[in-house]
Design a protein around this motif. Structure first.
Motif, short mmCIF file in Angstrom:
data_model
loop_
_atom_site.label_atom_id
_atom_site.label_comp_id
_atom_site.label_asym_id
_atom_site.label_seq_id
_atom_site.Cartn_x
_atom_site.Cartn_y
_atom_site.Cartn_z
N LEU A 13 53.77 5.65 -81.71
CA LEU A 13 53.00 5.07 -80.62
C LEU A 13 51.59 5.63 -80.52
O LEU A 13 50.69 4.94 -80.02
CB LEU A 13 53.72 5.30 -79.29
N VAL A 14 51.39 6.86 -80.95
CA VAL A 14 50.08 7.48 -80.82
C VAL A 14 49.68 8.20 -82.11
O VAL A 14 50.51 8.51 -82.96
CB VAL A 14 50.04 8.51 -79.67
N THR A 15 48.38 8.44 -82.19
CA THR A 15 47.80 9.30 -83.23
C THR A 15 47.00 10.39 -82.54
O THR A 15 46.25 10.11 -81.59
CB THR A 15 46.89 8.49 -84.17
N LEU A 72 45.08 8.76 -79.26
CA LEU A 72 44.76 7.34 -79.39
C LEU A 72 46.05 6.53 -79.46
O LEU A 72 47.03 6.95 -80.09
CB LEU A 72 43.94 7.06 -80.66
N ARG A 73 46.05 5.36 -78.83
CA ARG A 73 47.17 4.44 -78.94
C ARG A 73 47.14 3.79 -80.31
O ARG A 73 46.09 3.35 -80.79
CB ARG A 73 47.09 3.35 -77.87
N ASN A 74 48.31 3.66 -80.95
CA ASN A 74 48.37 3.03 -82.26
C ASN A 74 48.22 1.51 -82.18
O ASN A 74 47.69 0.89 -83.11
CB ASN A 74 49.69 3.36 -82.96
N SER A 105 46.44 4.02 -67.11
CA SER A 105 47.05 2.82 -67.70
C SER A 105 47.99 3.15 -68.85
O SER A 105 48.83 2.32 -69.20
CB SER A 105 45.96 1.85 -68.19
N ALA A 106 47.87 4.34 -69.43
CA ALA A 106 48.75 4.73 -70.54
C ALA A 106 50.00 5.46 -70.05
O ALA A 106 50.95 5.63 -70.83
CB ALA A 106 48.00 5.63 -71.52
N GLN A 107 50.02 5.86 -68.80
CA GLN A 107 51.15 6.62 -68.29
C GLN A 107 52.37 5.72 -68.16
O GLN A 107 52.27 4.57 -67.72
CB GLN A 107 50.78 7.26 -66.96
N GLY A 108 53.52 6.21 -68.59
CA GLY A 108 54.74 5.42 -68.58
C GLY A 108 54.89 4.49 -69.78
O GLY A 108 55.82 3.69 -69.83
N SER A 109 53.99 4.61 -70.76
CA SER A 109 54.00 3.72 -71.91
C SER A 109 54.73 4.30 -73.12
O SER A 109 54.80 3.66 -74.17
CB SER A 109 52.56 3.38 -72.32
N GLY A 110 55.22 5.53 -73.00
CA GLY A 110 55.86 6.20 -74.14
C GLY A 110 54.90 7.00 -74.98
O GLY A 110 55.33 7.70 -75.91
N THR A 111 53.62 6.92 -74.68
CA THR A 111 52.63 7.64 -75.49
C THR A 111 52.74 9.15 -75.32
O THR A 111 52.55 9.90 -76.28
CB THR A 111 51.21 7.17 -75.13
N ARG A 190 64.82 8.89 -78.84
CA ARG A 190 65.48 7.79 -78.13
C ARG A 190 64.57 7.20 -77.07
O ARG A 190 64.55 5.97 -76.87
CB ARG A 190 66.79 8.28 -77.52
N ARG A 191 63.82 8.04 -76.38
CA ARG A 191 62.87 7.52 -75.39
C ARG A 191 61.82 6.64 -76.05
O ARG A 191 61.47 5.58 -75.54
CB ARG A 191 62.19 8.68 -74.66
N ILE A 192 61.31 7.09 -77.19
CA ILE A 192 60.29 6.32 -77.89
C ILE A 192 60.86 5.00 -78.39
O ILE A 192 60.21 3.95 -78.30
CB ILE A 192 59.72 7.16 -79.06
N LEU A 193 62.08 5.03 -78.89
CA LEU A 193 62.72 3.80 -79.37
C LEU A 193 62.87 2.80 -78.23
O LEU A 193 62.65 1.60 -78.42
CB LEU A 193 64.08 4.13 -79.98
N ARG A 194 63.23 3.27 -77.04
CA ARG A 194 63.36 2.36 -75.90
C ARG A 194 62.02 1.69 -75.57
O ARG A 194 61.97 0.50 -75.26
CB ARG A 194 63.89 3.11 -74.68
#
Length: 209
Positions: A13-15, A72-74, A105-111, A190-194
């Protein structure tokens, strides 16, 4: 003695790119997303202070006590914040993950869990750290909850630990040990997969019957 620099760390999700002044404008835009500098219980640079903050972090890197990144968001390539390895003791080795902030805006996005997965993985699996530490202000309930969700355990509270504008900060200390890392890693994955599955469901058009 210094830990070898990790370079760019890339997740799902991020770099995490090594911090540079080329990131300035994107970091200013990210900080303006929610006017994060107005949060009294944490330190986020103002747009006017971003240059100085980048200089400060790069200076600590030069001294060997910090390795700073830009996040950064991927999916969009957008800069969303900053994070660091800090308070580095290369002899143990031991590091703290901190000085982290992300655009609202990125909070709660899995980043955030993806960034922590990258950093914890590097600390435990590349550097061989026996433990990784997290610290936050006692009053920062959002940060304390987020650290606990990672799987970190609270070690204690350093009373009257830091002088902040207008008050003395109590610092809550958490850590993850090497023996706990395997379980923490599974939980983060698992959180990232969700989050990835949720994104896919939102972007996949419904099939007409």
């Amino acid at each position: 003695m210094a830990l070898p620099l990790p370079g760019t760390l890339t997740g799902r999700l991020v770099t995490l790119e090594p911090l540079s002044h080329e990131h300035h404008d994107g970091l200013v835009a990210a900080a303006r997303d929610g006017e994060l500098w107005n949060l009294w219980y944490t330190h986020v640079p103002t747009p006017e202070g971003m240059d100085a903050e980048i200089d400060r972090r790069l200076g600590l890197q030069e001294a060997g006590s910090m390795i700073p990144f830009t996040t950064l968001r991927n999916d969009t390539g957008e800069i969303i914040g900053m994070t660091t390895f800090m308070n580095i003791d290369a002899r143990v080795p031991r590091v703290e993950i901190g000085s982290t902030w992300n655009a609202v805006s990125a909070q709660g996005s899995g980043t955030n869990p993806d960034a922590k997965l990258l950093m914890l993985g590097h600390a435990f699996e590349t550097w061989g750290c026996p433990a990784v530490e997290f610290r936050t202000d006692f009053h920062n309930q959002q940060s304390r909850a987020a650290i606990a969700r990672l799987g970190a355990r609270q070690d204690g509270i350093l009373r009257a630990h830091m002088r902040m504008p207008g008050y003395l900060r109590d610092t809550v200390v958490f850590s993850i040990t090497e023996s706990e890392w395997a379980g923490v890693r599974v939980g983060l994955e698992r959180r990232i997969l969700r989050h990835l599955e949720r994104r896919l469901a939102q972007t996949t058009p419904e099939t007409a019957e």
